[in-house]
Scaffold this motif. Structure first.
Motif, PDB file in Angstrom:
ATOM      1  N   PHE A 130      10.982 -25.277 -76.388  1.00 35.47           N
ATOM      2  CA  PHE A 130      11.117 -23.825 -76.424  1.00 35.47           C
ATOM      3  C   PHE A 130      12.585 -23.480 -76.626  1.00 35.47           C
ATOM      4  O   PHE A 130      13.467 -24.275 -76.334  1.00 35.47           O
ATOM      5  N   GLN A 131      12.821 -22.283 -77.152  1.00 40.52           N
ATOM      6  CA  GLN A 131      14.179 -21.834 -77.432  1.00 40.52           C
ATOM      7  C   GLN A 131      14.525 -20.641 -76.547  1.00 40.52           C
ATOM      8  O   GLN A 131      13.646 -19.848 -76.196  1.00 40.52           O
ATOM      9  N   VAL A 132      15.810 -20.538 -76.191  1.00 38.53           N
ATOM     10  CA  VAL A 132      16.286 -19.413 -75.392  1.00 38.53           C
ATOM     11  C   VAL A 132      17.572 -18.859 -75.998  1.00 38.53           C
ATOM     12  O   VAL A 132      18.330 -19.583 -76.643  1.00 38.53           O
ATOM     13  N   LYS A 133      17.783 -17.558 -75.767  1.00 34.42           N
ATOM     14  CA  LYS A 133      19.021 -16.879 -76.154  1.00 34.42           C
ATOM     15  C   LYS A 133      19.506 -16.086 -74.951  1.00 34.42           C
ATOM     16  O   LYS A 133      18.739 -15.324 -74.354  1.00 34.42           O
ATOM     17  N   GLU A 137      16.085 -14.159 -73.640  1.00 32.50           N
ATOM     18  CA  GLU A 137      15.106 -14.076 -74.714  1.00 32.50           C
ATOM     19  C   GLU A 137      14.538 -15.473 -74.906  1.00 32.50           C
ATOM     20  O   GLU A 137      15.282 -16.459 -74.939  1.00 32.50           O
ATOM     21  N   VAL A 138      13.215 -15.570 -75.023  1.00 32.25           N
ATOM     22  CA  VAL A 138      12.540 -16.866 -75.060  1.00 32.25           C
ATOM     23  C   VAL A 138      11.554 -16.902 -76.226  1.00 32.25           C
ATOM     24  O   VAL A 138      10.790 -15.958 -76.428  1.00 32.25           O
ATOM     25  N   LEU A 139      11.586 -18.008 -76.969  1.00 28.53           N
ATOM     26  CA  LEU A 139      10.586 -18.275 -78.001  1.00 28.53           C
ATOM     27  C   LEU A 139       9.762 -19.454 -77.507  1.00 28.53           C
ATOM     28  O   LEU A 139      10.215 -20.598 -77.515  1.00 28.53           O
ATOM     29  N   GLU A 177      17.856 -24.999 -77.296  1.00 29.25           N
ATOM     30  CA  GLU A 177      16.474 -25.471 -77.391  1.00 29.25           C
ATOM     31  C   GLU A 177      16.272 -26.573 -76.370  1.00 29.25           C
ATOM     32  O   GLU A 177      17.080 -27.500 -76.273  1.00 29.25           O
ATOM     33  N   TRP A 208       9.880 -13.503 -80.165  1.00 30.64           N
ATOM     34  CA  TRP A 208      10.705 -13.711 -78.972  1.00 30.64           C
ATOM     35  C   TRP A 208      10.265 -12.722 -77.904  1.00 30.64           C
ATOM     36  O   TRP A 208       9.897 -11.594 -78.215  1.00 30.64           O
ATOM     37  N   GLN A 209      10.308 -13.146 -76.635  1.00 28.92           N
ATOM     38  CA  GLN A 209       9.998 -12.276 -75.504  1.00 28.92           C
ATOM     39  C   GLN A 209      11.213 -12.236 -74.595  1.00 28.92           C
ATOM     40  O   GLN A 209      11.908 -13.247 -74.429  1.00 28.92           O
ATOM     41  N   THR A 210      11.461 -11.092 -73.976  1.00 31.67           N
ATOM     42  CA  THR A 210      12.589 -10.940 -73.060  1.00 31.67           C
ATOM     43  C   THR A 210      12.089 -10.971 -71.621  1.00 31.67           C
ATOM     44  O   THR A 210      11.121 -10.287 -71.279  1.00 31.67           O
ATOM     45  N   GLU A 254      22.630 -19.876 -77.628  1.00 31.98           N
ATOM     46  CA  GLU A 254      21.258 -20.186 -78.022  1.00 31.98           C
ATOM     47  C   GLU A 254      21.021 -21.670 -77.818  1.00 31.98           C
ATOM     48  O   GLU A 254      21.842 -22.486 -78.246  1.00 31.98           O
TER      49      GLU A 254
END
Length: 93
Positions: free
Chosen positions: A78-81, A52-54, A35, A61-63, A33
């Motif tokens: 923005f954040q990513v997983k 996955e992105v916020l 940012e 969250w959207q994939t 994860e």
């Protein structure tokens, strides 16, 4: 000229370059994860894997998968997983 970029202790790496259209980078996000902050408008297109992105000001969250893109305005974060390595193209315009 190609610039090598490394973030988060090597968990995210990219190669940056410039064309007549502007600056871009291609890279890989390893599992984890993270940012990111933007200084310019960014369009990020996934090449391989799922992310996955916020996005800024988003509540959910959207994939995103291969061939899908999202945009982030300049001056935002923005954040990513990632649960597995993800390859991407990021264009700064």
């Amino acid at each position: 000229m190609i610039a090598v970029n490394e973030y988060f202790g090597g968990s995210v790496m990219s190669l940056g370059y410039t064309t007549a259209a502007g600056k871009s980078s291609v890279g890989v996000i390893n599992e984890g994860e993270f940012e990111f902050g933007t200084s310019q408008h960014e369009t990020m297109t996934l090449v391989e894997g799922q992310l996955e992105v916020l996005l800024p000001e988003a509540e959910a969250w959207q994939t995103y998968g291969p061939g899908e893109a999202f945009e982030v305005p300049a001056g935002a974060s923005f954040q990513v997983k990632a649960t597995a390595p993800v390859a991407y193209l990021c264009q700064y315009r």
